[in-house]
Design an enzyme around this catalytic site. Structure first.
Site, mmCIF file in Angstrom:
data_model
loop_
_atom_site.group_PDB
_atom_site.id
_atom_site.type_symbol
_atom_site.label_atom_id
_atom_site.label_comp_id
_atom_site.label_asym_id
_atom_site.label_seq_id
_atom_site.Cartn_x
_atom_site.Cartn_y
_atom_site.Cartn_z
ATOM 1 N N THR A 78 0.812 -1.216 0.000
ATOM 2 C CA THR A 78 0.000 0.000 0.000
ATOM 3 C C THR A 78 0.845 1.265 0.000
ATOM 4 O O THR A 78 0.468 2.274 -0.591
ATOM 5 C CB THR A 78 -0.897 -0.023 1.262
ATOM 6 O OG1 THR A 78 -1.757 -1.141 1.132
ATOM 7 C CG2 THR A 78 -1.712 1.226 1.413
ATOM 8 N N THR A 153 2.212 -4.475 4.440
ATOM 9 C CA THR A 153 2.237 -4.725 5.880
ATOM 10 C C THR A 153 1.940 -6.181 6.266
ATOM 11 O O THR A 153 2.375 -6.632 7.322
ATOM 12 C CB THR A 153 1.217 -3.819 6.607
ATOM 13 O OG1 THR A 153 -0.068 -4.027 6.040
ATOM 14 C CG2 THR A 153 1.614 -2.369 6.497
ATOM 15 N N ASP A 154 1.206 -6.891 5.397
ATOM 16 C CA ASP A 154 0.745 -8.232 5.804
ATOM 17 C C ASP A 154 1.872 -9.156 6.257
ATOM 18 O O ASP A 154 1.727 -9.868 7.247
ATOM 19 C CB ASP A 154 -0.011 -8.917 4.655
ATOM 20 C CG ASP A 154 -1.374 -8.298 4.409
ATOM 21 O OD1 ASP A 154 -1.681 -7.268 5.036
ATOM 22 O OD2 ASP A 154 -2.136 -8.848 3.586
ATOM 23 N N LYS A 230 2.065 -8.090 13.096
ATOM 24 C CA LYS A 230 0.865 -7.336 12.718
ATOM 25 C C LYS A 230 -0.295 -7.923 13.518
ATOM 26 O O LYS A 230 -0.636 -9.100 13.346
ATOM 27 C CB LYS A 230 0.616 -7.461 11.217
ATOM 28 C CG LYS A 230 -0.554 -6.617 10.732
ATOM 29 C CD LYS A 230 -0.699 -6.652 9.212
ATOM 30 C CE LYS A 230 -1.856 -5.756 8.794
ATOM 31 N NZ LYS A 230 -2.047 -5.688 7.340
#
Ligand code: GLU
Length: 405
Positions: A78, A153-154, A230
């Protein structure tokens, strides 16, 4: 690459015109005149009309001798791109000019140079990509004061762990992502990037993850790459240090750094790279009723490293003991906990003691994902017997000596 271009296509027997949006599904996604996005699996391009990216004004970079040099390596996610939903223009943050145009504050902190390594969603990362990334970071660390890796980020915590094991670094290597893309008012992209730039020029020599510390724009945390996870699907403070304190807090907008735990200082370690990983390592989450044939299956496929995400203090069904005893003869089996918080202790209950007798190794307070990457690293670089000894030892802060969290 059609992204950002205005095209005219024929699909479903009709003519459509619009701007090509980024798409990760294989379909062509067009922003139509009415502002809506439409996806097309089958289409024929009639005409490519214009390139919107060319119309975005770019900052001219002025190198400042008084500022440190930082390398930004993009891998996608992203944080890497933004869409101007008014015009449909797509701007990416791949070149230094693009990054500085979008986040001009960075130019006050450091001179940036940028390199595009991948443009992928991080669920598409693989150990072979971690290796390539580690090599690029290693080369960059020879020339720059610090390196920033922009990442989806995952799976950012897997990549950060992989680099933490593969690279001994005398300088900061900062992973950064965004939970909301920069075309949204609530985006965390710019602030995360600014704090990362500050961190990349600071007195630290290790692999860190820099993300929002709260849901508002107050400060970022620098988390140790091997202690972070996360923990939320969408919150801006999704990244949390588990079983450890964050390494630092970077106040915003003052950018003052407060060190919160022990750290490797800049220059403390020599630059070294060990870029071998054994990919045949499995992470298996136990749940009530799961049979040990899952372990037999992996073993039959040549897997010799297993991380089990067990229950509580580190348990699986007692039905698994015989299988584990057999597998431990030529493999390494590490127990971690799906509780995430706390430390494995297989000395409390009978099941745990049986597991230890079968040869299972307690994963201390390591996160399951970190234990997975550590095993890939150990089996890639050491013999099985050595790996069995080393997995219990702390390498880069993945095992805290005492549980205080
Ligand atoms: N799932 C994607 C990724 O991890 C997009 C989400 C993000 O970048 O945060 O790359």
């Amino acid at each position: 690459m059609l992204t950002g271009k205005r095209v005219r296509i024929r699909a479903k027997g009709k003519i459509f015109e619009g701007i090509v949006m980024p798409s990760f599904t294989g379909s062509l996604v067009l922003k139509l005149e009415n502002g809506y996005n439409a996806g097309f699996r089958e289409y024929e391009i009639i005409e490519v009309l214009e390139d919107f990216r060319a119309q975005v004004p770019r900052a001219e970079i002025v190198r400042r001798e008084d500022l440190p040099n930082v390398k930004i390596i993009s891998t996608g996610g992203t944080i890497a791109s933004r869409v101007d939903y008014r015009t449909g223009a797509v701007t990416s943050q791949f070149t230094a000019e693009e990054i500085v145009s979008d986040v001009p504050e960075i130019a006050e902190i450091c001179n940036v140079e940028a390199e595009l390594l991948y443009n992928i969603l991080s669920e598409n990362m693989k150990p072979s990509y971690w290796i390539e990334l580690a090599r690029r970071v290693y080369e960059s660390l020879k020339k720059y004061e610090g390196v920033i890796v922009t990442h989806g980020t995952d799976t950012m915590h897997y990549s950060a762990s992989a680099l933490a094991f593969m690279l001994s670094t005398p300088k900061p290597v900062v992973f950064v992502g965004a939970q909301r893309s920069s075309d949204r008012p609530s985006s965390d992209a710019a602030m995360n990037l600014i704090c990362s730039a500050k961190l990349a020029t600071s007195d630290v020599g290790e692999v860190l993850v820099c993300m929002h510390g709260t849901t508002s724009d107050e400060f970022c945390y620098a988390h140790r790459g091997v202690k972070v996870r996360k923990m939320h699907t969408s919150r801006r403070d999704a990244f949390q240090s588990i079983n450890a304190k964050p390494v630092a807090k970077i106040d915003y907008p003052s950018l003052e750094i407060e060190w919160l735990s022990w750290r490797y200082r800049r220059g403390e370690r020599e630059l070294k790279l060990r870029d071998r990983l054994e990919e045949k390592v499995a992470l298996v989450k136990f749940y009530p009723g799961l049979g040990s044939d899952i372990i037999d299956y992996y073993h039959s496929k040549g897997y010799r490293g297993f991380v089990i995400e067990g229950t509580g203090l580190g348990h699986v069904s007692t039905d698994w003991i015989e299988t584990l005893k057999k597998v431990c003869e030529d493999s390494i089996v590490v127990m971690t906990s799906q509780c995430l918080y706390g430390r494995i202790c297989d000395r409390v209950y009978d099941t745990g003691r049986d597991l230890l007798r079968a040869g299972v190794i307690e994963g201390e307070d390591m996160l399951p994902e970190v234990a997975l990457v550590k095993l890939m690293f150990l089996l890639g670089n050491y013999s099985l017997e050595e790996a069995k000894e080393l997995v219990k030892k702390n390498f880069v802060g993945e095992i805290e000596p005492r549980s205080t969290y």
